[in-house]
Design an enzyme around this catalytic site. Sequence first.
Site, mmCIF file in Angstrom:
data_model
loop_
_atom_site.group_PDB
_atom_site.id
_atom_site.type_symbol
_atom_site.label_atom_id
_atom_site.label_comp_id
_atom_site.label_asym_id
_atom_site.label_seq_id
_atom_site.Cartn_x
_atom_site.Cartn_y
_atom_site.Cartn_z
ATOM 1 N N HIS A 105 5.898 55.385 8.460
ATOM 2 C CA HIS A 105 4.913 54.760 7.582
ATOM 3 C C HIS A 105 4.183 55.852 6.812
ATOM 4 C CE1 HIS A 105 2.136 51.659 6.213
ATOM 5 N NE2 HIS A 105 1.161 52.528 6.430
ATOM 6 N N ASP A 146 3.281 47.771 11.802
ATOM 7 C CA ASP A 146 2.767 49.156 11.909
ATOM 8 C C ASP A 146 1.813 49.329 13.098
ATOM 9 O OD1 ASP A 146 2.388 49.055 8.324
ATOM 10 O OD2 ASP A 146 4.134 49.644 9.522
HETATM 11 C C1 GRF Z 1 8.556 55.193 1.671
HETATM 12 O O1 GRF Z 1 7.269 55.198 1.099
HETATM 13 C C2 GRF Z 1 8.414 55.026 3.150
HETATM 14 O O2 GRF Z 1 7.191 55.472 3.621
HETATM 15 C C3 GRF Z 1 8.431 53.586 3.366
HETATM 16 O O3 GRF Z 1 9.352 53.099 2.409
HETATM 17 C C4 GRF Z 1 9.274 53.923 1.237
HETATM 18 C C5 GRF Z 1 10.640 54.156 0.660
HETATM 19 O O4 GRF Z 1 11.303 55.077 1.416
HETATM 20 N N1 GRF Z 1 8.735 53.339 4.744
HETATM 21 P P1 GRF Z 1 12.844 55.472 1.105
HETATM 22 O O5 GRF Z 1 12.831 56.444 -0.046
HETATM 23 O O6 GRF Z 1 13.553 54.187 0.740
HETATM 24 O O7 GRF Z 1 13.317 56.085 2.366
#
Ligand code: GRF
Length: 189
Positions: A105, A146
């Site tokens: 998160h 979360d």
């Molecule tokens: C990121 O902000 C992550 O924190 C959240 O989803 C978003 C996209 O992440 N969990 P990613 O580039 O798809 O891994």
Amino acid sequence: MSLINLAVLISGSGTNLQAIIDAVETGKIPSAKVAIVISNRAGAYGLERAKKHGINNVVLDKNNITGLLETLKNHEVDGIVLAGYLSILPPEVVKEYKNKIINIHPSLLPKYGGKGFYGIKVHEAVLAAGEKESGATAHFVDNGIDTGTMILQKKVKVLKSDTAESLQKKVLKVEHIVLVEAINKIFYK
Ligand code: GRF
């Protein structure tokens, strides 16, 4: 040591997935395999990342509980990583893989977590509150949003000049580090 089979669940660009793939391929995550990438969105770029690395991948609707459980079983998954997965895992899956599911998160939980706190909204809230620091948190997944027990957290400074976008970029880099470290901490104990 036998290979740890990881399932990585995504919904979007998959930069966290890419960090895991790179860590597995370089041995930073030792004796592991990304056995399956599961997306709830057909257009998720993370699926392209999986295909580029010859990793099994599938699109499953978030309500297809049977399909999800079968897919995890068929790939003999030992651990699940939610990497930008924007849906709540069904309780049946949380139960079946208790203490084997990690989420990443983009804030210092418990602050700026829970319903409505995802993507750029998190960083907008952090800036609106005038926080001097933010960061990324890896935690176990329970039936809340979360709310699972924290595994690892890393901080970043929030600068006066930061925008939600610049903060998101800074935090995303730290997420990749936190996620790989959390996988090593949990799935190899
Ligand atoms: C990121 O902000 C992550 O924190 C959240 O989803 C978003 C996209 O992440 N969990 P990613 O580039 O798809 O891994």
